[in-house]
Design a protein around this motif. Sequence first.
Motif, PDB file in Angstrom:
ATOM      1  N   ILE A 297       2.532  18.180  -2.177  1.00 60.92           N
ATOM      2  CA  ILE A 297       2.045  16.840  -1.867  1.00 60.92           C
ATOM      3  C   ILE A 297       3.198  15.872  -1.661  1.00 60.92           C
ATOM      4  O   ILE A 297       3.155  15.008  -0.779  1.00 60.92           O
ATOM      5  CB  ILE A 297       1.114  16.340  -2.994  1.00 60.92           C
ATOM      6  CG1 ILE A 297      -0.157  17.204  -3.057  1.00 60.92           C
ATOM      7  CG2 ILE A 297       0.743  14.885  -2.798  1.00 60.92           C
ATOM      8  CD1 ILE A 297      -1.007  17.143  -1.815  1.00 60.92           C
ATOM      9  N   ARG A 298       4.243  16.017  -2.447  1.00 55.94           N
ATOM     10  CA  ARG A 298       5.373  15.094  -2.332  1.00 55.94           C
ATOM     11  C   ARG A 298       6.082  15.213  -0.983  1.00 55.94           C
ATOM     12  O   ARG A 298       6.770  14.289  -0.553  1.00 55.94           O
ATOM     13  CB  ARG A 298       6.370  15.336  -3.465  1.00 55.94           C
ATOM     14  CG  ARG A 298       7.076  16.670  -3.424  1.00 55.94           C
ATOM     15  CD  ARG A 298       8.067  16.811  -4.562  1.00 55.94           C
ATOM     16  NE  ARG A 298       7.419  16.690  -5.860  1.00 55.94           N
ATOM     17  CZ  ARG A 298       8.069  16.746  -7.024  1.00 55.94           C
ATOM     18  NH1 ARG A 298       9.380  16.910  -7.026  1.00 55.94           N
ATOM     19  NH2 ARG A 298       7.410  16.645  -8.161  1.00 55.94           N
ATOM     20  N   GLN A 299       5.934  16.353  -0.317  1.00 55.16           N
ATOM     21  CA  GLN A 299       6.507  16.518   1.016  1.00 55.16           C
ATOM     22  C   GLN A 299       5.579  15.951   2.089  1.00 55.16           C
ATOM     23  O   GLN A 299       6.035  15.489   3.135  1.00 55.16           O
ATOM     24  CB  GLN A 299       6.747  18.012   1.298  1.00 55.16           C
ATOM     25  CG  GLN A 299       7.511  18.749   0.216  1.00 55.16           C
ATOM     26  CD  GLN A 299       8.912  18.202  -0.005  1.00 55.16           C
ATOM     27  OE1 GLN A 299       9.521  17.685   0.922  1.00 55.16           O
ATOM     28  NE2 GLN A 299       9.413  18.315  -1.228  1.00 55.16           N
TER      29      GLN A 299
ATOM     30  N   PRO B  61       5.191  11.275   2.517  1.00 60.63           N
ATOM     31  CA  PRO B  61       6.019  10.418   3.385  1.00 60.63           C
ATOM     32  C   PRO B  61       5.670  10.553   4.864  1.00 60.63           C
ATOM     33  O   PRO B  61       5.616   9.552   5.591  1.00 60.63           O
ATOM     34  CB  PRO B  61       7.449  10.903   3.101  1.00 60.63           C
ATOM     35  CG  PRO B  61       7.386  11.536   1.763  1.00 60.63           C
ATOM     36  CD  PRO B  61       6.038  12.168   1.689  1.00 60.63           C
ATOM     37  N   THR B  62       5.422  11.781   5.324  1.00 57.90           N
ATOM     38  CA  THR B  62       5.075  11.994   6.729  1.00 57.90           C
ATOM     39  C   THR B  62       3.725  11.376   7.061  1.00 57.90           C
ATOM     40  O   THR B  62       3.556  10.740   8.114  1.00 57.90           O
ATOM     41  CB  THR B  62       5.045  13.500   7.044  1.00 57.90           C
ATOM     42  OG1 THR B  62       6.318  14.078   6.718  1.00 57.90           O
ATOM     43  CG2 THR B  62       4.747  13.744   8.516  1.00 57.90           C
TER      44      THR B  62
ATOM     45  N   LEU C 219       0.823  -1.205   0.000  1.00 52.56           N
ATOM     46  CA  LEU C 219       0.000   0.000   0.000  1.00 52.56           C
ATOM     47  C   LEU C 219       0.860   1.260   0.000  1.00 52.56           C
ATOM     48  O   LEU C 219       0.604   2.199  -0.759  1.00 52.56           O
ATOM     49  CB  LEU C 219      -0.922  -0.002   1.218  1.00 52.56           C
ATOM     50  CG  LEU C 219      -2.029  -1.060   1.250  1.00 52.56           C
ATOM     51  CD1 LEU C 219      -2.718  -1.062   2.616  1.00 52.56           C
ATOM     52  CD2 LEU C 219      -3.034  -0.823   0.149  1.00 52.56           C
ATOM     53  N   SER C 220       1.861   1.307   0.858  1.00 58.16           N
ATOM     54  CA  SER C 220       2.689   2.508   0.975  1.00 58.16           C
ATOM     55  C   SER C 220       3.497   2.757  -0.294  1.00 58.16           C
ATOM     56  O   SER C 220       3.673   3.908  -0.717  1.00 58.16           O
ATOM     57  CB  SER C 220       3.616   2.412   2.190  1.00 58.16           C
ATOM     58  OG  SER C 220       4.510   1.328   2.064  1.00 58.16           O
ATOM     59  N   GLN C 221       3.986   1.690  -0.926  1.00 57.83           N
ATOM     60  CA  GLN C 221       4.743   1.868  -2.173  1.00 57.83           C
ATOM     61  C   GLN C 221       3.855   2.371  -3.296  1.00 57.83           C
ATOM     62  O   GLN C 221       4.243   3.268  -4.053  1.00 57.83           O
ATOM     63  CB  GLN C 221       5.386   0.540  -2.578  1.00 57.83           C
ATOM     64  CG  GLN C 221       6.581   0.142  -1.740  1.00 57.83           C
ATOM     65  CD  GLN C 221       7.204  -1.144  -2.232  1.00 57.83           C
ATOM     66  OE1 GLN C 221       7.352  -1.359  -3.437  1.00 57.83           O
ATOM     67  NE2 GLN C 221       7.569  -2.015  -1.313  1.00 57.83           N
ATOM     68  N   VAL C 222       2.666   1.798  -3.415  1.00 58.52           N
ATOM     69  CA  VAL C 222       1.744   2.241  -4.467  1.00 58.52           C
ATOM     70  C   VAL C 222       1.400   3.716  -4.282  1.00 58.52           C
ATOM     71  O   VAL C 222       1.432   4.506  -5.236  1.00 58.52           O
ATOM     72  CB  VAL C 222       0.461   1.382  -4.452  1.00 58.52           C
ATOM     73  CG1 VAL C 222      -0.620   2.033  -5.319  1.00 58.52           C
ATOM     74  CG2 VAL C 222       0.744  -0.012  -4.954  1.00 58.52           C
TER      75      VAL C 222
ATOM     76  N   SER D  14       2.980   6.151  -2.398  1.00 54.61           N
ATOM     77  CA  SER D  14       4.103   7.088  -2.445  1.00 54.61           C
ATOM     78  C   SER D  14       4.643   7.252  -3.857  1.00 54.61           C
ATOM     79  O   SER D  14       4.869   8.379  -4.324  1.00 54.61           O
ATOM     80  CB  SER D  14       5.216   6.639  -1.496  1.00 54.61           C
ATOM     81  OG  SER D  14       5.715   5.374  -1.873  1.00 54.61           O
ATOM     82  N   ARG D  15       4.838   6.160  -4.559  1.00 54.43           N
ATOM     83  CA  ARG D  15       5.375   6.251  -5.922  1.00 54.43           C
ATOM     84  C   ARG D  15       4.304   6.646  -6.928  1.00 54.43           C
ATOM     85  O   ARG D  15       4.564   7.374  -7.881  1.00 54.43           O
ATOM     86  CB  ARG D  15       6.011   4.925  -6.315  1.00 54.43           C
ATOM     87  CG  ARG D  15       7.265   4.622  -5.514  1.00 54.43           C
ATOM     88  CD  ARG D  15       7.777   3.238  -5.772  1.00 54.43           C
ATOM     89  NE  ARG D  15       8.994   3.003  -4.986  1.00 54.43           N
ATOM     90  CZ  ARG D  15       9.469   1.804  -4.704  1.00 54.43           C
ATOM     91  NH1 ARG D  15       8.842   0.725  -5.134  1.00 54.43           N
ATOM     92  NH2 ARG D  15      10.571   1.669  -3.986  1.00 54.43           N
ATOM     93  N   GLY D  16       3.084   6.165  -6.706  1.00 52.54           N
ATOM     94  CA  GLY D  16       2.006   6.502  -7.627  1.00 52.54           C
ATOM     95  C   GLY D  16       1.609   7.956  -7.583  1.00 52.54           C
ATOM     96  O   GLY D  16       1.125   8.499  -8.585  1.00 52.54           O
ATOM     97  N   SER D  17       1.803   8.610  -6.448  1.00 51.98           N
ATOM     98  CA  SER D  17       1.456  10.030  -6.360  1.00 51.98           C
ATOM     99  C   SER D  17       2.322  10.885  -7.282  1.00 51.98           C
ATOM    100  O   SER D  17       1.965  12.013  -7.615  1.00 51.98           O
ATOM    101  CB  SER D  17       1.590  10.522  -4.911  1.00 51.98           C
ATOM    102  OG  SER D  17       2.932  10.422  -4.468  1.00 51.98           O
ATOM    103  N   GLU D  18       3.466  10.340  -7.726  1.00 51.38           N
ATOM    104  CA  GLU D  18       4.374  11.077  -8.610  1.00 51.38           C
ATOM    105  C   GLU D  18       4.211  10.679 -10.068  1.00 51.38           C
ATOM    106  O   GLU D  18       4.929  11.192 -10.930  1.00 51.38           O
ATOM    107  CB  GLU D  18       5.826  10.794  -8.178  1.00 51.38           C
ATOM    108  CG  GLU D  18       6.184  11.284  -6.789  1.00 51.38           C
ATOM    109  CD  GLU D  18       6.448  12.772  -6.764  1.00 51.38           C
ATOM    110  OE1 GLU D  18       6.732  13.345  -7.833  1.00 51.38           O
ATOM    111  OE2 GLU D  18       6.368  13.363  -5.674  1.00 51.38           O
TER     112      GLU D  18
END
Length: 277
Positions: free
Chosen positions: A190-192, A195-196, A97-100, A102-106
């Motif tokens: 959003i990219r900042q 992760p938090t 879930l976290s990989q999808v 975090s990476r998908g948001s970019e």
Amino acid sequence: MSAATPEPPWTVNSAQGGTLLPWGELWRAREIVWFFTLRDLRVRYKQAVIGVTWVVLQPAITVLVFTLVFDRLADVDSQGLPYPVFALAGLLGWAYLSQVISRGSEVLVANTSLITKVYFPRLTAPLAALGPPLVDLLVGLVLLAVISFAYGVHPGPTLLLLPVWLVLLALTAFGPLCFLAALNVRFRDIRQIVPTALQALLFLSPIAYSSASLDGAARYLYALNPVVGAVETGRFVLAGAPWPGVVVGISGAVALVLAVAGVAYFQRAARTFADVI
């Protein structure tokens, strides 16, 4: 003198209206989804020094830390399972879930040149983000099988529900993914934030502990976190933990609502991606 040949009509590469999910258009664009997926995998592993080894080391180290803190010090109830098996079975779903997310948001920002020059169904980009983390998940499942065997935990008939769990994982990730990918086009902060937010969500989800530790209304309120159902179902499927009950239904319903809302927002925002990206 012959008449001039008429010029062909202009074709505008713009998003088309229609249903929430344009199934026909997405099916015709399935090769684009495959292209995005393979390209992401190549980028991730092309010059990786330890490659797949890190995919094994990362969850192993996390489980070791969780074991020291939550099992040895806090004595967390592991539902009758050896704690490393309990923690890893929950961590695998969370890692996907976290990989999808975090990476998908970019995924849109990383394809600016395509977004501005070529029309394709924009929804193919977040759809493709669901694929690459499955490779890490597969490696994690092998690690879980080894650790389970070492502790004498053998998979039961619940393992037949593995495809259902994978669908639930994808559904849980897809709503937030669509929201964040669309928002990241307009607001690069959003990219900042992602992760938090994911770090906080890790401890707000039943990864190192079980939602069964809560009783009554508190447990149902906790189940409004859509990650709860995905993680607890994974623990049931992969390690034979007790069925979490109604919390799966509550979390699944929230995940479905978020997915529908996320796709609707993405489709509406897609009309202006090329203008603002």
